[in-house]
Design a protein around this motif. Sequence first.
Motif, mmCIF file in Angstrom:
data_model
loop_
_atom_site.group_PDB
_atom_site.id
_atom_site.type_symbol
_atom_site.label_atom_id
_atom_site.label_comp_id
_atom_site.label_asym_id
_atom_site.label_seq_id
_atom_site.Cartn_x
_atom_site.Cartn_y
_atom_site.Cartn_z
ATOM 1 N N ILE A 136 0.842 -1.202 0.000
ATOM 2 C CA ILE A 136 0.000 0.000 0.000
ATOM 3 C C ILE A 136 0.873 1.246 0.000
ATOM 4 O O ILE A 136 1.822 1.370 0.785
ATOM 5 N N GLU A 137 0.552 2.164 -0.890
ATOM 6 C CA GLU A 137 1.338 3.395 -0.992
ATOM 7 C C GLU A 137 1.034 4.333 0.175
ATOM 8 O O GLU A 137 -0.090 4.417 0.649
ATOM 9 N N ALA A 138 2.096 5.042 0.609
ATOM 10 C CA ALA A 138 1.932 5.974 1.738
ATOM 11 C C ALA A 138 2.907 7.128 1.580
ATOM 12 O O ALA A 138 3.871 7.065 0.802
ATOM 13 N N ASP A 139 2.648 8.190 2.334
ATOM 14 C CA ASP A 139 3.501 9.379 2.302
ATOM 15 C C ASP A 139 4.588 9.349 3.371
ATOM 16 O O ASP A 139 5.641 9.961 3.217
ATOM 17 N N VAL A 140 4.316 8.639 4.469
ATOM 18 C CA VAL A 140 5.238 8.647 5.603
ATOM 19 C C VAL A 140 4.916 7.453 6.496
ATOM 20 O O VAL A 140 3.789 6.942 6.497
ATOM 21 N N MET A 141 5.920 7.002 7.265
ATOM 22 C CA MET A 141 5.716 5.941 8.249
ATOM 23 C C MET A 141 5.991 6.480 9.645
ATOM 24 O O MET A 141 6.876 7.315 9.829
ATOM 25 N N ILE A 142 5.226 5.994 10.615
ATOM 26 C CA ILE A 142 5.511 6.245 12.025
ATOM 27 C C ILE A 142 5.915 4.916 12.650
ATOM 28 O O ILE A 142 5.205 3.915 12.504
ATOM 29 N N THR A 159 14.117 3.240 2.675
ATOM 30 C CA THR A 159 15.026 3.697 1.617
ATOM 31 C C THR A 159 14.650 3.117 0.250
ATOM 32 O O THR A 159 14.767 3.801 -0.769
ATOM 33 N N SER A 160 14.193 1.867 0.217
ATOM 34 C CA SER A 160 13.845 1.249 -1.074
ATOM 35 C C SER A 160 12.585 1.864 -1.673
ATOM 36 O O SER A 160 12.461 2.000 -2.892
ATOM 37 N N LYS A 161 11.639 2.267 -0.810
ATOM 38 C CA LYS A 161 10.374 2.852 -1.273
ATOM 39 C C LYS A 161 10.399 4.383 -1.267
ATOM 40 O O LYS A 161 9.437 5.018 -1.700
ATOM 41 N N ASN A 162 11.482 4.940 -0.732
ATOM 42 C CA ASN A 162 11.611 6.402 -0.602
ATOM 43 C C ASN A 162 10.451 6.997 0.205
ATOM 44 O O ASN A 162 9.840 7.992 -0.179
ATOM 45 N N ILE A 163 10.165 6.360 1.347
ATOM 46 C CA ILE A 163 9.113 6.832 2.242
ATOM 47 C C ILE A 163 9.763 7.381 3.519
ATOM 48 O O ILE A 163 10.453 6.645 4.223
ATOM 49 N N PRO A 164 9.568 8.639 3.839
ATOM 50 C CA PRO A 164 10.112 9.197 5.085
ATOM 51 C C PRO A 164 9.582 8.434 6.304
ATOM 52 O O PRO A 164 8.482 7.871 6.263
ATOM 53 N N VAL A 165 10.374 8.434 7.383
ATOM 54 C CA VAL A 165 9.972 7.703 8.574
ATOM 55 C C VAL A 165 10.200 8.540 9.830
ATOM 56 O O VAL A 165 11.250 9.162 9.991
#
Length: 251
Positions: free
Chosen positions: A54-60, A76-82
């Motif tokens: 599932i696509e997302a803008d950020v992870m917590i 890093t592989s999905k380029n999702i900020p965390v």
Amino acid sequence: MIKIIMHGCNGHMGQVISEIVKNDEFSTIVAGIDINGEQKNDYPVFNSLAKCNIEADVMIDFASSKAVDALLDYSTSKNIPVVLCTTGLSEEQLKRIQEDSKRVAILKSANMSLGVNTLLKLLQDATKVFVPAGYDVEIIEKHHNQKVDAPSGTALALADSINQVLDNEYEYIYDRSLERKKREKKEIGISVVRGGTIVGEHEVLFAGTDEVIEIKHTAYSKAVFGKGAVEAAKFLSGKAPGLYDMSDVIG
């Protein structure tokens, strides 16, 4: 609307954040990750990041230090900020965070509370006034009886914030019973209390002649950390690669 993946969704903080986001008009949780895979929420839950499509803008992240390496791989592989809230990380993991932040935005803070991070800034102003005037600095932190690390990461962050103003010349003293001697001027004492269900209390004393100034933060529930994490996620979404902390959020 910012789309969030909640890493560690079935843990206590994961559930707290899930409830906060339900009432937030600017964010939504689109997926959760938890090792037990139990479905406790109204969003899909996966037992590993590898299964999440599932696509997302950020992870917590409020999970375990054991899961941080896989989390960084995914980020890093999905380029999702965390927003990295897990504590107790190894030196190797801390070094990796530094390196990975060159590729993706990572926000890491010793304490996610907006109040504590505002306190960090206030303490620097207070230090500039009181320490040159000869005041001693002492920190007292209190937590529940299940907390394993002492002193807390927040207490050390408070000490570091003060010491930064003092050109890092002050020594941290954790146990005054080890040696019988007078207090040195260039010391920051850190005292630890563990008991009951205290969520978190941090008090900084500037003790001078005939005067004591007390600056204190008390957390009455873990919701204060969850609120800070959600605000951090909103801030981090769309940010350029780099290593951020809560001072960037409140600044």
